[in-house]
Structures are given as C-alpha cells and as structure tokens.
Design a protein around this motif. Sequence first.
Motif, PDB file in Angstrom:
ATOM      1  N   GLY A  28      -1.218   9.827  54.275  1.00 60.36           N
ATOM      2  CA  GLY A  28      -2.398  10.497  54.177  1.00 60.36           C
ATOM      3  C   GLY A  28      -2.381  11.850  53.068  1.00 60.36           C
ATOM      4  N   ASN A  74      -5.972   0.207  45.518  1.00 62.11           N
ATOM      5  CA  ASN A  74      -6.254   1.236  44.363  1.00 62.11           C
ATOM      6  C   ASN A  74      -7.073   2.251  45.180  1.00 62.11           C
ATOM      7  OD1 ASN A  74      -5.640  -0.240  42.351  1.00 62.11           O
ATOM      8  ND2 ASN A  74      -7.677  -0.901  41.758  1.00 62.11           N
ATOM      9  N   SER A  75      -7.748   2.258  46.178  1.00 56.76           N
ATOM     10  CA  SER A  75      -8.430   3.330  47.008  1.00 56.76           C
ATOM     11  C   SER A  75      -7.427   3.982  47.641  1.00 56.76           C
ATOM     12  CB  SER A  75      -9.168   2.592  48.182  1.00 56.76           C
ATOM     13  OG  SER A  75      -8.626   1.798  48.972  1.00 56.76           O
ATOM     14  N   LYS A  76      -6.364   3.535  47.832  1.00 52.67           N
ATOM     15  CA  LYS A  76      -5.286   4.321  48.606  1.00 52.67           C
ATOM     16  C   LYS A  76      -4.154   5.128  47.420  1.00 52.67           C
ATOM     17  CE  LYS A  76      -6.428   3.035  52.836  1.00 52.67           C
ATOM     18  NZ  LYS A  76      -7.098   4.081  53.646  1.00 52.67           N
ATOM     19  N   ARG A  77      -4.273   4.736  46.323  1.00 50.65           N
ATOM     20  CA  ARG A  77      -3.362   5.437  45.447  1.00 50.65           C
ATOM     21  C   ARG A  77      -3.413   7.107  45.293  1.00 50.65           C
ATOM     22  NH1 ARG A  77      -2.130   0.509  41.468  1.00 50.65           N
ATOM     23  NH2 ARG A  77      -1.845  -1.035  43.165  1.00 50.65           N
ATOM     24  N   ILE A  78      -2.598   7.633  45.076  1.00 49.07           N
ATOM     25  CA  ILE A  78      -2.577   9.015  44.818  1.00 49.07           C
ATOM     26  C   ILE A  78      -2.056   9.606  43.593  1.00 49.07           C
ATOM     27  CG2 ILE A  78      -3.007   9.616  47.323  1.00 49.07           C
ATOM     28  CD1 ILE A  78       0.037  10.472  47.422  1.00 49.07           C
ATOM     29  N   LEU A 106      -0.033  -1.027  47.652  1.00 48.37           N
ATOM     30  CA  LEU A 106      -1.416  -0.168  47.956  1.00 48.37           C
ATOM     31  C   LEU A 106      -2.475  -0.559  47.050  1.00 48.37           C
ATOM     32  CD1 LEU A 106       0.250   3.438  48.468  1.00 48.37           C
ATOM     33  CD2 LEU A 106      -0.391   1.812  49.964  1.00 48.37           C
ATOM     34  N   ALA A 113       1.306   8.432  50.095  1.00 44.13           N
ATOM     35  CA  ALA A 113       0.104   7.948  50.492  1.00 44.13           C
ATOM     36  C   ALA A 113      -0.158   7.243  51.905  1.00 44.13           C
ATOM     37  CB  ALA A 113      -0.266   6.828  49.178  1.00 44.13           C
ATOM     38  N   LYS A 114       0.846   6.423  52.387  1.00 41.59           N
ATOM     39  CA  LYS A 114       0.816   5.812  53.484  1.00 41.59           C
ATOM     40  C   LYS A 114       0.580   6.919  54.618  1.00 41.59           C
ATOM     41  CE  LYS A 114       3.973   2.136  52.032  1.00 41.59           C
ATOM     42  NZ  LYS A 114       5.250   1.643  52.216  1.00 41.59           N
ATOM     43  N   TYR A 171       3.064   2.204  43.219  1.00 41.95           N
ATOM     44  CA  TYR A 171       2.453   2.089  44.304  1.00 41.95           C
ATOM     45  C   TYR A 171       2.720   0.905  45.250  1.00 41.95           C
ATOM     46  CZ  TYR A 171      -0.220   5.770  41.740  1.00 41.95           C
ATOM     47  OH  TYR A 171      -0.636   7.124  41.315  1.00 41.95           O
ATOM     48  N   GLU A 227       2.550  11.560  59.702  1.00 41.77           N
ATOM     49  CA  GLU A 227       1.096  11.761  59.257  1.00 41.77           C
ATOM     50  C   GLU A 227       0.557  13.087  59.645  1.00 41.77           C
ATOM     51  OE1 GLU A 227      -3.410   9.651  59.398  1.00 41.77           O
ATOM     52  OE2 GLU A 227      -1.591   8.430  59.926  1.00 41.77           O
ATOM     53  N   LYS A 232      -0.989  14.685  56.023  1.00 43.19           N
ATOM     54  CA  LYS A 232      -2.210  14.326  55.670  1.00 43.19           C
ATOM     55  C   LYS A 232      -3.114  15.456  55.100  1.00 43.19           C
ATOM     56  CE  LYS A 232      -6.325  11.594  57.481  1.00 43.19           C
ATOM     57  NZ  LYS A 232      -6.901  11.246  58.807  1.00 43.19           N
TER      58      LYS A 232
END
Length: 467
Positions: free
Chosen positions: A185, A214-218, A212, A182-183, A209, A142, A146
């Motif tokens: 950052g 929705n808020s963590k998806r990139i 994960l 995404a995990k 995804y 991370e 990140k």
Amino acid sequence: MKRFLLLLLILFTINISAQTDAETLKTIYTTSLTNGKSYEWLDYLSNQIGGRLSGSLNAEKAVAYTKEELEKLGLDKVWLQPVMVPKWVRGAPEYAYIETGPGKTTTVNICALGGSIATPYGGLKANVVEVQGIEELKKLGEANIKGKIVFYNRPMQADLIQTFEAYGGCVDQRYAGAMEAAKLGAVGVIVRSMNLRLDDFPHTGSMTYGDLPNSKRIPSAAISTNDAETLSTMLALDKNVKFFFSQSCRQLADVQSYNVIGEITGSQYPNEYIIVGGHLDSWDLGDGSHDDGAGVVQSMDVLRLLKESGIKPKRSIRVVLFMNEENGLRGATKYAEVAKQKGENHIFSLESDAGGFTPRGFSFDCSDAVFSKIESWKPLFKPYLIHYFEQGGSGADVGPLKTETNVLAGLRPDSQRYFDHHHAANDTFEHVNKRELELGAATMTALVYLFDTYGIAPISNSNQIKD
C-alpha cells in the motif's frame, strides 16, 4: 620491383607466424598504445551523440555511426541485426524536497528509475518510512507502510573490495523495491543511489513492477547519497517529515532497433565463432562513456588491432554491439536466439561492461580443465600488470550464449571508482583516461588472439612458437 615487394611481404608473413606469443602480445599492446582508435571513437560516441537510451534518437545515431566505422575497417562482414526494444522516456527534469514543517523545505537531488511511472500531476507528497531493505519492509507490514513513501537506504557495503559484489548486495531494493512496497500500500518509493561515495548525483537504473496491474504501480526514484544521508538524519529527528517528488516519465510502445555486428571470417575454422562485445545503449543522464561506451569502442578496436598487428585469425572473430542491455537485454537475447537457430558454434565470448579504467584481468565462466589452460597464459599478461584470472561470472550480454562446453569471460578493470559514475550524470567522456582505455582494448585483443590460436581444449604449453 614487384618481386622485391612480394619478397618483403613473404618475409613479413614468415616473421609474424614465427613470433612467440609474448612477442605477438607486445605487438598488440604497442599498436594499441601508439595507434589506438578506441579513444577517438569514444569521443564521438559520447560528445557528438551522447546518452543512448534504448529506443531513442541517439541510440539510432549510435547504430549508424558504429556500423559506418566498422565498415571502414575492411572487415569481411558488417551488418545490423533487428531487435524490438522498450522505449521509456524520462520527460521533464525531476524535482523533490524534504518538508519539515509548513514552508520549511530542503531541495534534494533525485532521478526517476528506468521503467517507473510518473507521479500524479502536480507531484506526490507523503510521510516517509525508512527501511534497510525489502526484508525489513515486509516485517513492518501493511499497517506501517500504507499511504507512505518508502525510503530504501541500505548503502553499498564499503568494506568489500569487489565493488560489484557490494552493488549486487543492495541493488534488489532498486530493482524490486517499488513492486514490494506497492503490495503493502505504499504510494511511492525513494531509493538510495548505488554509489560508494557521498555526492550529489542520483544514479538511475532499471526497476520492475513484476505482474502488478497498472492501477497498483507506484512511482520510484533514486536519491543522491548526500541527500539520502540528509533525509535519514531528518527522519531520526522527526518521524513526521514529509517528502515531495514530481516526475513525468512514461513507457511507450516497443520500437525497432539493432545489434551492430562485424566479422573477420576465420581462415581455418570459419564455423567456430569468437565474439567480443559491449552494449551500445546507455542511460540518459550522462553520455554513457564508462557504461558502456568504453566496452563498445574497446570491442571494435579488438578487430582493428588484430588486422593492424598482422594477425590472420583461424576462427571467425565477431564484434557484437548489443542494444538494450540496460533495461531489457533484448539485444543479447536476440543474438543468442539467432545463433541457436543457425547452429553457430560460439566457442568463446568476451564482454567489456565494467568501465574504461585500468584493466586488471578477467573472470571466466568455464570448466576447471579449461581454466587450468587459461591460467597457463597468465605469465604472458604479467608484463602488463594483468594478474586477475578468476573463475566466476562473465557479462549479461554474453550470458545467453552459455553452453556446457564453451567459455564466457568478462574484462575486469579496476572497479574502485566505477560506481561513482555508474548510471549517473557524471558518466561522461572527461572521466575516461585514454591510456587506460587503450590498455583495456589491447588486453581484450591479446586474450582473443590466444583463444583463436589454441581453441578451448586443454594443452600443456601455450607459450610456444606458432607453426
């Protein structure tokens, strides 16, 4: 006059039934190469309809067109099998550039990966971390990931002759790369296109995804191989290079679509089913001629060629045009589910989903005993330069039909140029050769004929005169 015509019909029938397998295969190949329909069908599917992304208007048009064409063949049954499919839309064309300093930018070619979310309004710009795969990403951790865009740059392995093996060796970064980044950052992902040559075409494809929120998806996009080389070179010179990209894709609610199915009912064993098929959906960048328009029209032509060659199948032969192979496999899952509910006995299933190039042979998912029998047919295909008979995988759409006793197979065309076009804007009709396509249709028909004639039990000699 009527008696004379009846006598001619009887003599014709006797002649067909007395043909050796080699003679029957010759009839099939001759019919395909001199009176084929696959290229004509593909022309319409590609040039009048175009890319057929699941849930799209073009996919609906393709369902209607292929159903109508199958009905014209005079099959015993033609029907639509409803299936709910995902609806992902690309939106406005994607845009991206590499920034080496204020006002110093180099535009690059990208495309959103299927299933990706959009970038924030106005786009996304961040520093870049280049990795060769998911394992290297995890080792960096991370602290190094990140807030950055992860650039997956592991190429397809060029020294592998089996190009699908090379594809399988790096496609995990496309499919799961955004989820794993995404995990840690990351704010976005750019993936080197799955392509063995250097060109300017970005290649899309499915991604996930996982679970994960929705808020963590990139957002995730593919970059052309030429531009991947450029980005890697710039990063080697300056680690502070930034990358900007903008995409407006989104996932909508599932919609109803259909598998398209046609059948010649067997004369002796109507409850034993042989299926041949390809997937009707495609990605949206090109017109899906190789992936998998070729497999669709070849599969349709198998049933037509059987009829044109005077072959009356003992077993029921179905063509199944599966919907949603590219981003969900919903059509294949639904077909297998319904078949199981009805207790249908699918003894052999053949898929064409490796492009419309020159056929080389088949891969078979079957027992050693059955494969020994299949190998005895190999001399029948030698005059057509079909030499590749191997045990191995079959195809994604026929996979759910596997049992302990049946046989699954995949047509194996020459694959050296396939990934030049796979999931890209240059997967278009002009890159399919008519003769190669028709050879593939004949090759599939020949194998279906042999399985229909002899079933799947081992035998001592198949190259005999049929009774």
